[in-house]
Design a protein around this motif. Structure first.
Motif, PDB file in Angstrom:
ATOM      1  N   ASP A 126       0.919  -1.179   0.059  1.00  0.00           N
ATOM      2  CA  ASP A 126      -0.090  -0.200   0.170  1.00  0.00           C
ATOM      3  C   ASP A 126       0.736   1.270   0.032  1.00  0.00           C
ATOM      4  OD1 ASP A 126      -1.879   1.891   0.331  1.00  0.00           O
ATOM      5  OD2 ASP A 126      -2.497   1.365   2.436  1.00  0.00           O
ATOM      6  N   PRO A 127       0.748   2.107  -0.743  1.00  0.00           N
ATOM      7  CA  PRO A 127       1.343   3.570  -0.988  1.00  0.00           C
ATOM      8  C   PRO A 127       1.389   4.365   0.503  1.00  0.00           C
ATOM      9  CG  PRO A 127       0.035   3.358  -2.863  1.00  0.00           C
ATOM     10  CD  PRO A 127      -0.224   2.194  -1.907  1.00  0.00           C
ATOM     11  N   PHE A 128       0.314   4.117   1.091  1.00  0.00           N
ATOM     12  CA  PHE A 128       0.112   4.729   2.448  1.00  0.00           C
ATOM     13  C   PHE A 128       0.266   3.923   3.809  1.00  0.00           C
ATOM     14  CE2 PHE A 128      -2.625   7.169  -0.153  1.00  0.00           C
ATOM     15  CZ  PHE A 128      -2.646   8.399   0.350  1.00  0.00           C
ATOM     16  N   MET A 133      -2.837   7.739   7.474  1.00  0.00           N
ATOM     17  CA  MET A 133      -3.580   8.824   6.834  1.00  0.00           C
ATOM     18  C   MET A 133      -5.044   8.338   6.520  1.00  0.00           C
ATOM     19  SD  MET A 133      -0.558  11.159   5.128  1.00  0.00           S
ATOM     20  CE  MET A 133       0.685   9.983   4.656  1.00  0.00           C
ATOM     21  N   ALA A 134      -5.704   9.329   5.521  1.00  0.00           N
ATOM     22  CA  ALA A 134      -7.192   9.006   5.031  1.00  0.00           C
ATOM     23  C   ALA A 134      -6.952   8.030   4.238  1.00  0.00           C
ATOM     24  CB  ALA A 134      -7.508  10.261   4.737  1.00  0.00           C
ATOM     25  N   GLY A 135      -5.989   7.883   3.671  1.00  0.00           N
ATOM     26  CA  GLY A 135      -5.704   7.016   2.426  1.00  0.00           C
ATOM     27  C   GLY A 135      -5.475   5.754   2.661  1.00  0.00           C
ATOM     28  N   SER A 270      -3.363   6.413  -4.479  1.00  0.00           N
ATOM     29  CA  SER A 270      -3.950   4.986  -4.628  1.00  0.00           C
ATOM     30  C   SER A 270      -5.650   4.889  -4.988  1.00  0.00           C
ATOM     31  CB  SER A 270      -3.593   4.407  -3.175  1.00  0.00           C
ATOM     32  OG  SER A 270      -4.512   4.892  -1.982  1.00  0.00           O
ATOM     33  N   TYR A 271      -5.931   3.666  -5.681  1.00  0.00           N
ATOM     34  CA  TYR A 271      -7.046   3.620  -5.930  1.00  0.00           C
ATOM     35  C   TYR A 271      -7.280   1.940  -5.401  1.00  0.00           C
ATOM     36  CZ  TYR A 271     -11.292   2.185  -8.476  1.00  0.00           C
ATOM     37  OH  TYR A 271     -12.440   1.711  -8.767  1.00  0.00           O
ATOM     38  N   ALA A 288      -7.782   8.025  -3.019  1.00  0.00           N
ATOM     39  CA  ALA A 288      -7.058   8.821  -1.915  1.00  0.00           C
ATOM     40  C   ALA A 288      -5.809   9.341  -2.584  1.00  0.00           C
ATOM     41  CB  ALA A 288      -6.366   7.564  -1.009  1.00  0.00           C
ATOM     42  N   LEU A 289      -5.538  10.536  -2.016  1.00  0.00           N
ATOM     43  CA  LEU A 289      -4.139  11.335  -2.263  1.00  0.00           C
ATOM     44  C   LEU A 289      -3.798  11.973  -0.925  1.00  0.00           C
ATOM     45  CD1 LEU A 289      -2.776  12.879  -4.633  1.00  0.00           C
ATOM     46  CD2 LEU A 289      -4.376  14.929  -4.220  1.00  0.00           C
TER      47      LEU A 289
END
Length: 343
Positions: A126-128, A133-135, A270-271, A288-289
């Motif tokens: 996961d990028p987050f 965070m929110a993403g 991410s999507y 998410a950004l």
């Protein structure tokens, strides 16, 4: 009096020797920010949150050299909410609490409360970072409850490209060894720009009659100018998503994203798509950004925004909410901005 003084000096010498042979370090993280959430069963809310990009914590880590490349190791890590000062996870060392042995170039054997191999897999893809965070991918992806109690874990720590771990969490229910039991595994290959992972988790409920299974495969590729992220997950049965147990699950999930570094900044995008194949048909999609700005090696500022489009009705168990590193969230939209410091 003289004998007592000699005994006291001898005890002090032994204690000092033990301390000298064991390397114990104190570490931690403090994180706080502003969170705005809306689109849920209740009105919108703006609050001061703790642990948004990463859960605030205080930890103790120790290593004792036993000779021949063998070492005794332990981690005791407590979570806390910086906005109120109360402890997190409902336990003194609710984040991690384990002791074990490590053989250099071979692996670790650890006993206690630990991260699930599936969480470590999601965290790598996961990028987050799985729960940040929110993403956070944890908003929609299963992670086996993030942590396992009563767990024996064996993890490879060799210098080669292969990474692996296997974990078994005892249910400790008299007369039924399968009740409350957890099992997990992770296998990966990490070399140069490539990081590929496969993770698996299986859990049983309290009466041992129902179980949940989650498997994820994916990885990242670092192009230097950007890192690409791709993962696919399948869930079946009783699984835990964002801290909530969801029964009769049958989903196929996809996460795709990127991390773009520029200067002292990192852009995250991410999507995530959830294809619910159960009778509930609770499909969902998250976009998410996020961005982080490094003020130093230990301190960064961050901001993130995410939106989940749910097919399931508001308030139902399959209505997924936008949380962060320490909260499930209350609605399908959220924005947060804050500061994180490591010590």
């Amino acid at each position: 009096m003289k004998k007592a003084l000699l005994l006291l000096l001898g005890a002090s010498t032994l204690a000092g020797s033990a301390i000298a042979q064991t390397n114990v370090s104190i570490y931690g993280l403090v994180d706080a920010g502003i969170v705005h959430e809306r689109g849920g069963a209740t009105d919108s809310v703006t609050l001061l949150g703790s642990g948004i990009a990463a859960g605030s914590r205080l930890g103790f880590r120790g290593v004792e050299d036993l000779g021949g490349g063998l070492a005794a190791t332990f981690v005791l890590e407590m979570g806390f909410n910086i906005d109120t000062g109360v402890s997190g996870q409902g336990a003194l060392f609710g984040r991690q609490a384990w002791v074990g042995l490590q053989q250099n170039g071979v692996g670790n054997v650890m006993l206690g409360r630990q991260y699930t191999p599936l969480f470590n897999t999601v965290n790598a893809i996961d990028p987050f970072g799985g729960a940040s965070m929110a993403g956070s991918g944890n908003n929609m992806l299963a992670e086996g409850g993030i942590r396992m109690n009563n767990t024996v874990k064996v993890a490879a720590v060799g210098t080669g490209p292969l990474v692996a771990e296997v974990a078994y969490g005892f249910g400790e229910t008299p007369g039924d060894s399968s009740a409350n039991r957890n099992m997990g595994a992770m296998l990966g290959y990490k070399s140069g720009p490539v990081d590929v992972r496969f993770g698996y988790h299986r859990n049983n409920n309290a009466d041992g009659t129902d179980d949940g299974r989650s498997a994820m495969i994916g990885g990242t590729y670092d192009f230097k100018v950007a890192k690409a992220h791709l993962g696919m997950q399948a869930n079946k049965g009783l699984v835990i998503i964002n801290g909530r147990p969801i029964a009769d699950t049958d989903t196929r999930d996809l996460i795709i994203g990127a991390t773009v570094p520029f200067g002292a900044n990192s852009l995250l995008v991410s999507y995530t798509h959830k294809d619910d194949r159960s009778a509930a048909d609770g499909d969902a999609r998250q976009l998410a950004l996020g961005i982080s700005h490094r003020l130093s090696k230990r301190t960064d500022l961050y901001a993130s925004v995410a939106r989940i489009k749910n097919d399931a009705p508001v308030g139902s168990v399959r209505f997924y909410t936008v949380g962060n590193g320490s909260s499930q969230g209350t609605g399908d939209r959220a924005f947060n901005v804050g500061v994180r410091h490591l010590f």
